[in-house]
Design an enzyme around this catalytic site. Sequence first.
Site, PDB file in Angstrom:
ATOM      1  N   PRO A  89       0.828  -1.213   0.000  1.00  0.00           N
ATOM      2  CA  PRO A  89       0.000   0.000   0.000  1.00  0.00           C
ATOM      3  C   PRO A  89       0.864   1.266   0.000  1.00  0.00           C
ATOM      4  O   PRO A  89       1.822   1.361   0.751  1.00  0.00           O
ATOM      5  CB  PRO A  89      -0.788  -0.101   1.307  1.00  0.00           C
ATOM      6  CG  PRO A  89      -0.651  -1.505   1.757  1.00  0.00           C
ATOM      7  CD  PRO A  89       0.613  -2.030   1.183  1.00  0.00           C
ATOM      8  N   GLU A  90       0.527   2.194  -0.874  1.00  0.00           N
ATOM      9  CA  GLU A  90       1.226   3.477  -0.918  1.00  0.00           C
ATOM     10  C   GLU A  90       0.270   4.553  -0.385  1.00  0.00           C
ATOM     11  O   GLU A  90      -0.788   4.236   0.130  1.00  0.00           O
ATOM     12  CB  GLU A  90       1.699   3.753  -2.349  1.00  0.00           C
ATOM     13  CG  GLU A  90       2.646   2.647  -2.836  1.00  0.00           C
ATOM     14  CD  GLU A  90       3.154   2.827  -4.265  1.00  0.00           C
ATOM     15  OE1 GLU A  90       3.185   3.972  -4.740  1.00  0.00           O
ATOM     16  OE2 GLU A  90       3.511   1.820  -4.880  1.00  0.00           O
ATOM     17  N   ARG A 145      13.827  -2.816  -6.063  1.00  0.00           N
ATOM     18  CA  ARG A 145      12.457  -2.952  -6.568  1.00  0.00           C
ATOM     19  C   ARG A 145      12.489  -3.067  -8.080  1.00  0.00           C
ATOM     20  O   ARG A 145      13.329  -2.470  -8.745  1.00  0.00           O
ATOM     21  CB  ARG A 145      11.607  -1.729  -6.184  1.00  0.00           C
ATOM     22  CG  ARG A 145      11.596  -1.393  -4.710  1.00  0.00           C
ATOM     23  CD  ARG A 145      10.936  -2.466  -3.858  1.00  0.00           C
ATOM     24  NE  ARG A 145       9.546  -2.700  -4.237  1.00  0.00           N
ATOM     25  CZ  ARG A 145       8.516  -1.990  -3.782  1.00  0.00           C
ATOM     26  NH1 ARG A 145       8.719  -1.001  -2.945  1.00  0.00           N
ATOM     27  NH2 ARG A 145       7.283  -2.271  -4.167  1.00  0.00           N
TER      28      ARG A 145
END
Length: 290
Positions: free
Chosen positions: A2-3, A280
């Site tokens: 979640p951002e 990432r």
Amino acid sequence: MPELPEVEGVVRDLAPLVEGRTVKQLSVSDTVVISKTAGKETIIKGKSVDDFLHGMENMQVEKIVRRSKYIYFHLMKENQPYLLVSHLGMTGAWFVVDSPDEITEEKFRKHAHVFLEMEDGGLLVYSDIRRFGEMRLLQAEEDFPPLLEMAPEPFSDEALNHFLSMAETPKYKRKPIKEVIMDGKVISGCGNIYATEALFHMKIHPGRSAERISKKRKVLLFEEIVRVLQESIDAGGSTISDYRSVNGNAGTMQDRLHMYGKKTCLACDTPTKSKQIAGRTSVYCPACQK
Ligand SMILES: [Zn+2]
């Protein structure tokens, strides 16, 4: 993971359901007890399970707000303010229910770890499949210094100048721009999804170093990040893998993403490439992004 927009969605759903209510008592799952006893910091950080449970008893929830990717529960007990800081990690989710059986998705029901029984009946449940989430009971932000190092909220007036000056420091200027904009000390709440999207819209290669982007383009990039974050907030966030808002609600931003998770570029049909940046996976279009 979640951002900012996803955490904002959780806060907007949670606040009207929980603000003003009082936690009577609480409990944690056997999994948390066993791993905390073994010396791990599973979910409950910086306190023993007993200290956490007793500390949270009889807390009134005054206000729930978002700060970067954290949920801040502003609490009050015996005229003393406290702060419960919740980070959802990869797969954390909150549920407001009368009984854990009401959590409809089995994986969230099975991985429910913290149960707050409210004085007026009902439960506030924290569930976390992969258990990378965090919960800290503090008296104030100062008790956990990393909270003080977070960049200003991206929608605040000082956020742009903070980003511009940080991006020029020796620590950041030679780093890939994607790594810079995903760093919470530089910009708050922009993770892999929205960094990928903003760089694509700006036609900037994620591996380009910060110092090789003009100030004017940095300003436009920042504005694009804010625009994408706002678009996602308006869409209820991106529901990707195990993100859920309160009580399993889903957002629709995943249907509006242009580059994150794409095999071909939506603008020019070129197969996308991916590259590891700061651990990432960074997806980009080799034709559009330079
Ligand atoms: Zn392209």
